[in-house]
Design an enzyme around this catalytic site. Sequence first.
Site: not given
Length: 229
Positions: A29-30
Amino acid sequence: RARGPLAGRHVLVTSGPTHEPIDPVRYIANRSSGKQGHAIAAAAAAAGARVTLVSGPVAIADPPGVAVVRAESAREMLAAVEAALPADVAIFAAAVADWRAAEAKPSKLKKDGTTPAPLALALNPDILATIARRPREPGSGRPALVVGFAAETDDVVENARAKLARKGCDLVVANDVSAAGGGVMGGDFNAVHLVSPEGVETWARAAKDEVARRLVAHLASRLAASSQE
Ligand code: C5P
């Protein structure tokens, strides 16, 4: 009946990060919060548009007056975008993961202390480019205005110009996400440059809600001008 500069228009917005599964408990993810994309969806609804917000996994509330479609991974987000079209305007504000695990494992990966991490990556589809590159003709499903975002840490405007050309969109909203840029990721403020074939407009740092309202007003007038041609 809706009133406002976007009355009668359908606006599609993507927002938030994507989660790319590695195994049942892990994902890639980020740091995207979804704040800017959600604010744009809210501002478009306030301007009278029918709004579809395709949102990755976020911890913030659904904006009022907006139809929210949830997507987990980039590939799910692309499918949700395609299902939501046609639209007059599409704004791709999501921070889509560039890479996913080539194969999401059905059971939890184990470490054995000796073998290298068993993680091969595959490139995700570029949702913005996929839609922007459709032919500009009625029935193709290409919105009249396709807007991309560029989160950059260096050479912000130069990179945005390159992105505009590479992805085939009409406008790139470029922001500086370096620490010097003021903590844009996850924060409540944004400082943006609007980069289009016509040139570059630089806006002063403002709250993400305010940036969203100004962007929506800008898009509404571009749309009105292009409908008069
Ligand atoms: O190439 P980059 O990720 O910097 O481009 C950012 C822009 O492209 C954003 O508008 C983002 O929403 C969009 N994008 C996308 N699908 C991807 C990667 C980026 O729609 N797989």
